[in-house]
Design an enzyme around this catalytic site. Structure first.
Site, PDB file in Angstrom:
ATOM      1  N   HIS A 109       0.812  -1.214   0.000  1.00 34.74           N
ATOM      2  CA  HIS A 109       0.000   0.000   0.000  1.00 34.74           C
ATOM      3  C   HIS A 109       0.845   1.263   0.000  1.00 34.74           C
ATOM      4  O   HIS A 109       0.318   2.361  -0.197  1.00 34.74           O
ATOM      5  CB  HIS A 109      -0.962   0.022   1.190  1.00 34.74           C
ATOM      6  CG  HIS A 109      -0.297   0.001   2.537  1.00 34.74           C
ATOM      7  ND1 HIS A 109       0.254  -1.132   3.080  1.00 34.74           N
ATOM      8  CD2 HIS A 109      -0.083   0.981   3.447  1.00 34.74           C
ATOM      9  CE1 HIS A 109       0.757  -0.862   4.272  1.00 34.74           C
ATOM     10  NE2 HIS A 109       0.574   0.417   4.516  1.00 34.74           N
ATOM     11  N   HIS A 135       7.291   7.351   4.760  1.00 36.89           N
ATOM     12  CA  HIS A 135       6.617   6.794   3.583  1.00 36.89           C
ATOM     13  C   HIS A 135       5.810   7.892   2.901  1.00 36.89           C
ATOM     14  O   HIS A 135       5.675   9.000   3.422  1.00 36.89           O
ATOM     15  CB  HIS A 135       5.716   5.611   3.974  1.00 36.89           C
ATOM     16  CG  HIS A 135       4.650   5.983   4.963  1.00 36.89           C
ATOM     17  ND1 HIS A 135       4.769   5.765   6.306  1.00 36.89           N
ATOM     18  CD2 HIS A 135       3.440   6.563   4.791  1.00 36.89           C
ATOM     19  CE1 HIS A 135       3.685   6.197   6.930  1.00 36.89           C
ATOM     20  NE2 HIS A 135       2.861   6.687   6.031  1.00 36.89           N
ATOM     21  N   HIS A 137       2.263   9.129   0.438  1.00 35.44           N
ATOM     22  CA  HIS A 137       0.883   8.929  -0.013  1.00 35.44           C
ATOM     23  C   HIS A 137       0.625   9.841  -1.207  1.00 35.44           C
ATOM     24  O   HIS A 137       1.018  11.008  -1.212  1.00 35.44           O
ATOM     25  CB  HIS A 137      -0.118   9.272   1.095  1.00 35.44           C
ATOM     26  CG  HIS A 137      -0.072   8.369   2.279  1.00 35.44           C
ATOM     27  ND1 HIS A 137      -0.886   7.257   2.405  1.00 35.44           N
ATOM     28  CD2 HIS A 137       0.701   8.397   3.390  1.00 35.44           C
ATOM     29  CE1 HIS A 137      -0.614   6.656   3.548  1.00 35.44           C
ATOM     30  NE2 HIS A 137       0.343   7.328   4.165  1.00 35.44           N
ATOM     31  N   HIS A 154       5.127  11.264   5.086  1.00 32.69           N
ATOM     32  CA  HIS A 154       4.952  11.088   6.522  1.00 32.69           C
ATOM     33  C   HIS A 154       6.243  10.578   7.156  1.00 32.69           C
ATOM     34  O   HIS A 154       6.810   9.583   6.696  1.00 32.69           O
ATOM     35  CB  HIS A 154       3.826  10.088   6.815  1.00 32.69           C
ATOM     36  CG  HIS A 154       2.472  10.598   6.467  1.00 32.69           C
ATOM     37  ND1 HIS A 154       1.357   9.788   6.413  1.00 32.69           N
ATOM     38  CD2 HIS A 154       2.035  11.856   6.170  1.00 32.69           C
ATOM     39  CE1 HIS A 154       0.302  10.513   6.084  1.00 32.69           C
ATOM     40  NE2 HIS A 154       0.694  11.769   5.931  1.00 32.69           N
ATOM     41  N   THR A 220      -3.293   7.098   9.545  1.00 29.54           N
ATOM     42  CA  THR A 220      -4.216   7.189   8.406  1.00 29.54           C
ATOM     43  C   THR A 220      -4.400   5.856   7.691  1.00 29.54           C
ATOM     44  O   THR A 220      -5.077   5.800   6.668  1.00 29.54           O
ATOM     45  CB  THR A 220      -3.738   8.248   7.392  1.00 29.54           C
ATOM     46  OG1 THR A 220      -2.471   7.847   6.845  1.00 29.54           O
ATOM     47  CG2 THR A 220      -3.610   9.609   8.054  1.00 29.54           C
ATOM     48  N   VAL A 221      -3.799   4.800   8.206  1.00 28.81           N
ATOM     49  CA  VAL A 221      -4.032   3.441   7.722  1.00 28.81           C
ATOM     50  C   VAL A 221      -4.401   2.579   8.918  1.00 28.81           C
ATOM     51  O   VAL A 221      -4.107   2.942  10.061  1.00 28.81           O
ATOM     52  CB  VAL A 221      -2.793   2.846   7.003  1.00 28.81           C
ATOM     53  CG1 VAL A 221      -2.436   3.684   5.794  1.00 28.81           C
ATOM     54  CG2 VAL A 221      -1.606   2.736   7.942  1.00 28.81           C
TER      55      VAL A 221
END
Length: 282
Positions: A109, A135, A137, A154, A220-221
């Protein structure tokens, strides 16, 4: 040690005491270990609504993820000017990073860079938060007055008592990002296994501004853990289309757009550190 769960009033009171009154004691808002910061297995969830596994269904997929649906401190949010209070005494964001061996991994992801040894810390109100990983997004998860940008970065940190602190940096298309440019050759060649990439210096991450937003939110995951201290850099930096394409190309199908929709604010305060403005509120 006082431990706070998912009670918004307790967390908001703690937030205001912690940042505005400069309390010198950090309470444990959330108690995460390094291995629990975010799920490593993306198989059960996706970002595509209508699949039964999209963001609106995350809380129903796994009993440990129920806060994704029921939580009152969820992230990301829309950083709306009318909601923001300018607080000068939040203070400059203190970073004490150093180069350290790192790995890169395609988690399906997202693409994650993880430091294997001590890569330094940030300091919030006198408390150290150890740098763990970073990571990306795409598009951005946080929005500014309803505007969503092309990428969000992030940087994940963890205190000794299990409190998570995340720094978020947003990007629009333009000149390449220097930090991502140094990693692009590694990102393009990663497979399913974690790959050693040598020494990575987090000090190379460019912020571009001392101004930042701060609020209490969540991951957020999944598992959408609440009590996360969010610091969002106000300046929108630039990234090239090629860099964003490289990040999207390596993740698994269905995760090319890996941004969770914005969540309800639920009365939370959003603070803005702006050293150039006199006074205490906006």
């Amino acid at each position: 040690m006082a431990v706070y769960g998912n009670n918004p009033s307790c967390l908001i009171s703690l937030f205001l005491t912690f940042f505005i009154l400069s309390s010198h004691t950090l309470f444990s808002i959330c108690n995460a270990s390094e291995s629990e910061v975010e799920t490593e297995d993306e198989t059960p969830f996706t970002y595509l609504e209508g699949t039964g596994k999209g963001p609106r269904k995350w809380g129903q997929i796994n009993p440990h993820w129920q806060v994704c649906d029921k939580g009152k401190l969820q992230s990301p949010i829309d950083l709306l000017d009318q909601r923001v209070q300018v607080i000068r005494n939040l203070g400059k964001l203190k970073r004490d990073y150093n180069p350290a061996p790192a790995t890169v991994k395609n988690r399906g992801h997202d693409v994650t860079v993880r430091w294997k040894e001590d890569a330094g810390k940030i300091i919030i109100n006198g408390t150290d938060f150890k740098l763990l990983q970073c990571h990306w997004h795409s598009p951005s998860e946080h929005t500014f007055n309803g505007t969503r940008y092309n990428l969000e970065f992030h940087i994940i940190h963890l205190s000794s008592n299990g409190t998570i602190a995340v720094i978020g940096i947003t990007y629009k298309y333009g000149r390449p990002d220097p930090f991502l440019a140094k990693l692009l050759s590694h990102i393009g060649s990663i497979g399913k296994e974690e790959k050693d990439i040598g020494i990575v210096n987090p000090g190379d991450i460019k912020f571009g501004s001392r101004k930042y937003y701060r609020y209490i939110g969540s991951l957020t995951v999944p598992p959408c853990t609440e009590g996360v201290i969010w610091t969002i850099v106000k300046k929108v930096r630039t990234v090239s289309r090629e860099q964003v394409r490289a990040l999207r190309d390596v993740v698994h199908d269905g995760f090319e757009a890996n941004a969770r929709p914005t969540q309800q604010l639920e009365g939370r305060p959003i603070l803005l550190y702006n050293p150039g403005i006199k006074g205490g509120s906006k």
